[in-house]
Scaffold this motif. Structure first.
Motif, mmCIF file in Angstrom:
data_model
loop_
_atom_site.group_PDB
_atom_site.id
_atom_site.type_symbol
_atom_site.label_atom_id
_atom_site.label_comp_id
_atom_site.label_asym_id
_atom_site.label_seq_id
_atom_site.Cartn_x
_atom_site.Cartn_y
_atom_site.Cartn_z
ATOM 1 N N VAL A 203 0.862 -1.183 0.000
ATOM 2 C CA VAL A 203 0.000 0.000 0.000
ATOM 3 C C VAL A 203 0.897 1.231 0.000
ATOM 4 C CG1 VAL A 203 -1.783 1.286 1.233
ATOM 5 C CG2 VAL A 203 -1.792 -1.211 1.274
ATOM 6 N N GLU A 204 0.756 2.069 -1.024
ATOM 7 C CA GLU A 204 1.558 3.281 -1.097
ATOM 8 C C GLU A 204 1.051 4.325 -0.092
ATOM 9 O OE1 GLU A 204 4.223 3.703 -2.763
ATOM 10 O OE2 GLU A 204 4.209 2.427 -4.532
ATOM 11 N N ASN A 205 1.966 4.850 0.693
ATOM 12 C CA ASN A 205 1.700 5.983 1.592
ATOM 13 C C ASN A 205 0.524 5.765 2.543
ATOM 14 O OD1 ASN A 205 3.725 7.178 0.015
ATOM 15 N ND2 ASN A 205 2.234 8.143 -1.336
ATOM 16 N N PRO A 206 0.529 4.665 3.291
ATOM 17 C CA PRO A 206 -0.566 4.445 4.232
ATOM 18 C C PRO A 206 -0.312 5.135 5.575
ATOM 19 C CG PRO A 206 0.930 2.609 4.331
ATOM 20 C CD PRO A 206 1.498 3.555 3.302
ATOM 21 N N LYS A 207 -1.318 5.143 6.411
ATOM 22 C CA LYS A 207 -1.174 5.471 7.821
ATOM 23 C C LYS A 207 -0.924 4.165 8.570
ATOM 24 C CE LYS A 207 -2.408 9.933 8.725
ATOM 25 N NZ LYS A 207 -1.757 10.836 9.691
ATOM 26 N N HIS A 208 -0.068 4.223 9.584
ATOM 27 C CA HIS A 208 0.215 3.047 10.412
ATOM 28 C C HIS A 208 -0.468 3.275 11.768
ATOM 29 C CE1 HIS A 208 3.378 -0.145 11.736
ATOM 30 N NE2 HIS A 208 2.328 -0.176 12.538
ATOM 31 N N ILE A 209 -1.521 2.494 12.013
ATOM 32 C CA ILE A 209 -2.314 2.641 13.237
ATOM 33 C C ILE A 209 -2.270 1.334 14.013
ATOM 34 C CG2 ILE A 209 -4.585 3.177 14.198
ATOM 35 C CD1 ILE A 209 -3.432 5.501 12.621
ATOM 36 N N GLU A 210 -2.034 1.428 15.320
ATOM 37 C CA GLU A 210 -2.026 0.223 16.134
ATOM 38 C C GLU A 210 -3.020 0.354 17.283
ATOM 39 O OE1 GLU A 210 2.129 0.039 17.076
ATOM 40 O OE2 GLU A 210 1.891 1.158 18.942
ATOM 41 N N ILE A 211 -3.665 -0.766 17.603
ATOM 42 C CA ILE A 211 -4.671 -0.814 18.661
ATOM 43 C C ILE A 211 -4.092 -1.561 19.862
ATOM 44 C CG2 ILE A 211 -6.988 -1.544 19.309
ATOM 45 C CD1 ILE A 211 -7.044 0.511 17.082
ATOM 46 N N CYS A 229 1.537 5.689 14.358
ATOM 47 C CA CYS A 229 2.973 5.371 14.313
ATOM 48 C C CYS A 229 3.543 5.541 12.909
ATOM 49 C CB CYS A 229 3.208 3.942 14.791
ATOM 50 S SG CYS A 229 2.491 3.567 16.397
ATOM 51 N N SER A 230 3.112 6.561 12.178
ATOM 52 C CA SER A 230 3.483 6.689 10.766
ATOM 53 C C SER A 230 4.817 7.392 10.525
ATOM 54 C CB SER A 230 2.375 7.433 9.999
ATOM 55 O OG SER A 230 1.160 6.717 10.067
ATOM 56 N N ILE A 231 5.391 8.039 11.537
ATOM 57 C CA ILE A 231 6.709 8.666 11.364
ATOM 58 C C ILE A 231 7.759 7.579 11.529
ATOM 59 C CG2 ILE A 231 8.324 10.436 12.158
ATOM 60 C CD1 ILE A 231 5.852 11.639 10.943
ATOM 61 N N GLN A 232 8.252 7.056 10.397
ATOM 62 C CA GLN A 232 9.161 5.919 10.405
ATOM 63 C C GLN A 232 10.294 6.133 9.418
ATOM 64 O OE1 GLN A 232 6.891 2.427 9.372
ATOM 65 N NE2 GLN A 232 5.328 2.776 10.931
ATOM 66 N N ARG A 233 11.425 5.489 9.707
ATOM 67 C CA ARG A 233 12.483 5.376 8.725
ATOM 68 C C ARG A 233 12.939 3.914 8.722
ATOM 69 N NH1 ARG A 233 15.069 3.893 12.657
ATOM 70 N NH2 ARG A 233 16.719 4.946 13.803
ATOM 71 N N LYS A 234 13.050 3.363 7.513
ATOM 72 C CA LYS A 234 13.421 1.952 7.344
ATOM 73 C C LYS A 234 12.464 1.043 8.123
ATOM 74 C CE LYS A 234 18.276 3.350 7.012
ATOM 75 N NZ LYS A 234 19.614 3.306 7.645
ATOM 76 N N HIS A 235 11.185 1.379 8.115
ATOM 77 C CA HIS A 235 10.123 0.619 8.778
ATOM 78 C C HIS A 235 10.266 0.616 10.298
ATOM 79 C CE1 HIS A 235 8.964 -0.748 4.806
ATOM 80 N NE2 HIS A 235 10.171 -1.218 4.606
ATOM 81 N N GLN A 236 11.062 1.517 10.843
ATOM 82 C CA GLN A 236 11.222 1.621 12.295
ATOM 83 C C GLN A 236 10.647 2.949 12.777
ATOM 84 O OE1 GLN A 236 15.518 0.901 12.555
ATOM 85 N NE2 GLN A 236 15.093 -1.101 13.427
ATOM 86 N N GLY A 434 -1.813 16.914 10.415
ATOM 87 C CA GLY A 434 -2.133 15.499 10.593
ATOM 88 C C GLY A 434 -2.225 14.682 9.324
ATOM 89 N N SER A 435 -1.798 15.244 8.194
ATOM 90 C CA SER A 435 -1.938 14.532 6.915
ATOM 91 C C SER A 435 -0.741 13.651 6.577
ATOM 92 C CB SER A 435 -2.158 15.544 5.786
ATOM 93 O OG SER A 435 -1.003 16.367 5.617
ATOM 94 N N TYR A 436 0.234 13.539 7.450
ATOM 95 C CA TYR A 436 1.437 12.760 7.173
ATOM 96 C C TYR A 436 1.128 11.260 7.106
ATOM 97 C CZ TYR A 436 1.493 11.638 12.182
ATOM 98 O OH TYR A 436 1.159 11.192 13.445
ATOM 99 N N ASN A 437 2.030 10.514 6.444
ATOM 100 C CA ASN A 437 1.895 9.055 6.376
ATOM 101 C C ASN A 437 3.284 8.430 6.444
ATOM 102 O OD1 ASN A 437 2.940 9.072 3.605
ATOM 103 N ND2 ASN A 437 0.935 9.898 3.039
ATOM 104 N N THR A 438 3.391 7.135 6.155
ATOM 105 C CA THR A 438 4.658 6.435 6.331
ATOM 106 C C THR A 438 5.753 6.879 5.360
ATOM 107 O OG1 THR A 438 3.847 4.628 4.935
ATOM 108 C CG2 THR A 438 3.588 4.377 7.322
ATOM 109 N N SER A 439 5.393 7.618 4.314
ATOM 110 C CA SER A 439 6.407 8.110 3.369
ATOM 111 C C SER A 439 6.889 9.520 3.729
ATOM 112 C CB SER A 439 5.829 8.134 1.949
ATOM 113 O OG SER A 439 4.802 9.113 1.834
ATOM 114 N N PHE A 440 6.484 10.009 4.881
ATOM 115 C CA PHE A 440 6.755 11.389 5.270
ATOM 116 C C PHE A 440 8.239 11.747 5.204
ATOM 117 C CE2 PHE A 440 7.887 14.406 8.662
ATOM 118 C CZ PHE A 440 7.112 15.502 8.299
ATOM 119 N N ILE A 441 9.082 10.914 5.805
ATOM 120 C CA ILE A 441 10.515 11.231 5.860
ATOM 121 C C ILE A 441 11.134 11.227 4.471
ATOM 122 C CG2 ILE A 441 12.772 10.417 6.680
ATOM 123 C CD1 ILE A 441 11.424 9.481 9.220
ATOM 124 N N SER A 442 10.792 10.219 3.657
ATOM 125 C CA SER A 442 11.427 10.090 2.351
ATOM 126 C C SER A 442 10.901 11.092 1.328
ATOM 127 C CB SER A 442 11.235 8.665 1.818
ATOM 128 O OG SER A 442 9.849 8.366 1.689
#
Length: 495
Positions: A203-211, A229-236, A434-442
C-alpha cells in the motif's frame, strides 16, 4: 500475586518495569553485565545478579541461563520487556515447564501471532481485512517470483519471523525482485535464523495505526484505543502520538472490536498490540500483532490513565480485569519522541559514546523514560535509544506546542541525537495538520533537521561571503602569477 520478578532486559524499559513492580510490593532482580557494569537500571533493582557475558552473545537472549538464574535464586517470574526474548515462545514454554510465571501470553499465542504468515491467515479467517498476499511461507526464489507476478507490483517482502523493521523490502518493478529477495533472505537468516518470507501487496503511503488491547485469563478483554505510528524510517518508528487524527469514532470502534475478536480467537491474555495499515480511502488492513509491551506504550497510559505494566503483571498471574470497555475514556493528547544516539544527517547512523551532559525541562506535561544520565556510556552493542520524551496536552495543538518547547529547552552533549529531527517534524505543515503518512521522511522532509528562516538566511549569507572571498583569493593569485610571468619575460628581453 508474585513476590519476586527477574527483569530480563536493560535500559529504560527495565527501569519502567522495576518502578511499577516495586510499587506493587514485588522484589525486583536485575542482571549486571560487563557491557554495562554501571548501568542506570541497576539502581532500581532490589537484588543484582552479576554475570560475565559471552562476547559472542547476550544474556538477554539465553533462555536456559535466565531459567537457571530464576531457579537458583527462587525468583517466581520473568518479565522480558520488549525486544530480546519478549516474543520468544520457547522462553514462555520453558517458564511453564519450570513453574516460573512468564509475564506475557502463553507460548502458543506468541508462536501463532509471531509468525506473520500464520497471523495473517488467522486474521483473514476471522473476517479481518488483509492485503492480497501469499498463502504459505516462501522458501525459494521461484515461488517468490510466482507470487509477485500473481499479486502484481508493487509488493512488499517480509521475513515470516521478522520484527523491528528488519527483513522487509519493497519491490516496485520485476527487475528488482531477485536482488531484494536475496537481501531479505540474508537479513532474515542473520536476524531471526529463519529465512522464510511472505509477500503482500504494498500500500503506497498508508497510515500506520495500532490498537492496544488488554485481556485476562477469564475471557474479558478491552482495547485502549489507538496510537499513530506513521513517522518511520526503514520501517522503524521514531515518534508516535495518541490518539490518531484520522480515525472517526465509528472507525476507531470497528478497528478496536476486530482487534479484540482476533485476540479472543486465540484465547489471548495480557498486553498485546494489533497493527493495521489505513489507505487513502480509509480502508484498513491487518498488518501484524505484537505480543509484548510496546516501546510507545506510555502515550496510551497518558490518554487513558492506566498503568499498562501493572495490568500486564496482574493479568499474567490470573487476576480479573478491573474495568470494562465503557470505563475507558480518551483524555487529552500525547506525543512520544524517541531520542536516539544517531546522526540524522548520516542516514540516522548510530553514534554510541559517553553522554557529557543531559538535561530536560522539569514540567507537568513532560514524562521522561530513560536508561541513562550524564556521564553514562551508550554502548555500541545495544540499541541506540537514550530516552523517550512523552509530552501531553489538553488537545493535539497544545501537545505539539509543548513538544516544541521541550525540544527547544533540552540539552544532550557528547553524542549526536535525533532531537534536530523532531524539531523538523514538529514544525512541518503536514505533521501539524495530521496529513502525514509512512512516506513522510522520504518524500516530505527536505532535510532531517530544522532551521529557522533567519538561520537559513544567515547560513546563505555566510556561504555567499565565503564564496566571494574565495573568488577574490583566486583572482589575486592569478594576477600575481600573470604579472610574475610578464616581468620575467621583460627582464629576459632587456638583459
Amino acid at each position: 500475586m508474585i513476590r519476586s520478578l527477574l527483569i530480563a532486559n536493560r535500559g529504560e524499559i527495565a527501569i519502567r518495569i522495576a518502578q511499577t513492580a516495586t510499587d506493587m510490593g514485588i522484589v525486583v532482580y536485575c542482571i549486571q553485565t560487563n557491557r554495562e557494569a554501571n548501568a542506570l537500571y541497576l539502581d532500581y533493582a532490589d537484588e543484582i545478579i552479576i554475570l560475565e557475558e559471552n562476547p559472542n552473545g547476550s544474556i538477554y537472549l539465553n533462555v536456559e541461563e535466565l531459567i537457571r538464574i530464576c531457579k537458583e535464586n527462587k525468583i517466581e517470574a520473568i518479565h522480558p520487556g520488549y525486544g530480546f526474548l519478549s516474543e520468544s515462545p520457547y522462553l514462555a514454554s520453558r517458564c511453564k515447564d519450570e513453574d516460573i510465571m512468564f509475564i506475557g501470553p502463553n507460548d502458543k499465542a506468541i508462536y501463532t501471532m509471531g509468525n506473520k504468515g500464520m497471523a495473517r491467515n488467522l486474521a483473514k479467517k476471522s473476517g479481518i481485512p488483509v492485503l492480497e498476499g501469499s498463502t504459505s511461507n516462501i522458501t525459494n526464489f521461484k515461488d517468490a517470483k510466482m507470487w509477485a507476478e500473481k499479486i502484481g507490483y508493487p509488493i512488499i517482502m517480509k521475513a515470516v519471523a521478522g520484527g523491528g523493521g528488519k527483513g522487509m523490502r519493497i519491490v516496485r518493478f520485476s527487475d528488482e525482485l531477485e536482488l531484494m529477495y536475496k537481501l531479505v533472505v540474508n537479513e532474515a537468516k542473520s536476524a531471526f535464523n529463519d529465512d522464510s518470507l511472505l509477500i503482500e501487496k504494498y500500500v503506497e503511503n498508508p497510515k500506520h495505526i495500532e490498537i492496544q488491547i488488554l485481556a485476562d485469563k477469564h475471557g474479558n478483554a478491552v482495547h485502549l484505543y489507538e496510537r499513530e505510528c506513521s513517522i518511520q524510517r526503514k520501517h522503524q518508528k521514531l515518534m508516535e502520538e495518541a490518539p490518531s487524527t484520522i480515525l472517526t469514532k465509528e472507525l476507531r470502534n470497528k478497528m478496536g472490536e476486530m482487534a479484540l475478536y482476533l485476540c479472543k480467537k486465540i484465547k489471548y491474555h495480557t498486553l498485546g498490540t494489533v497493527e493495521f495499515l489505513v489507505d487513502k480511502d480509509m480502508n484498513f488492513y491487518f498488518l501484524e500483532m505484537n505480543t509484548r509491551v510496546q516501546v510507545e506504550h506510555p502515550i496510551t497510559e497518558c490518554i487513558t490513565g492506566i498503568d499498562l505494566i501493572e495490568q500486564q503483571i496482574k493479568t499474567a498471574v490470573g487476576e480479573v480485569l478491573e474495568f470494562e470497555q465503557s470505563d475507558i475514556k480518551i483524555k487529552g493528547w500525547a506525543i512520544e519522541l524517541r531520542v536516539n544516539a544517531e546522526d540524522v544527517q548520516a542516514d540516522f547512523s548510530p553514534t554510541p559514546g559517553i553522554i557529557d551532559k543531559m538535561e530536560f525541562p522539569n514540567c507537568s506535561f513532560l514524562r521522561v523514560d530513560t536508561g541513562f544520565e550524564s556521564g553514562k556510556l551508550i554502548p555500541p552493542s545495544y540499541d541506540s535509544m537514550i530516552s523517550k520524551l512523552i509530552i501531553t496536552g489538553n488537545d493535539r495543538q497544545e501537545a505539539i506546542d509543548h513538544a516544541i518547547a521541550i525540544i527547544d529547552n533540552s540539552v544532550i552533549k557528547g553524542v549526536k541525537t535525533t532531537i534536530p529531527f523532531f524539531k523538523s517534524v514538529l514544525n512541518h505543515p503536514d505533521f501539524i495538520n495530521g496529513s502525514y503518512n509512512t512516506s513522510f521522511i522520504s518524500e516530505k522532509l527536505d532535510k532531517p533537521y530544522f532551521q529557522e528562516q533567519d538561520e537559513e538566511k544567515a547560513a546563505a549569507i555566510m556561504a555567499l561571503q565565503a564564496y566571494l572571498k574565495e573568488n577574490q583569493n583566486i583572482e589575486k593569485n592569478m594576477v600575481h602569477e600573470d604579472s610574475s610571468v610578464w616581468a620575467s619575460k621583460m627582464r629576459s628581453k632587456l638583459f
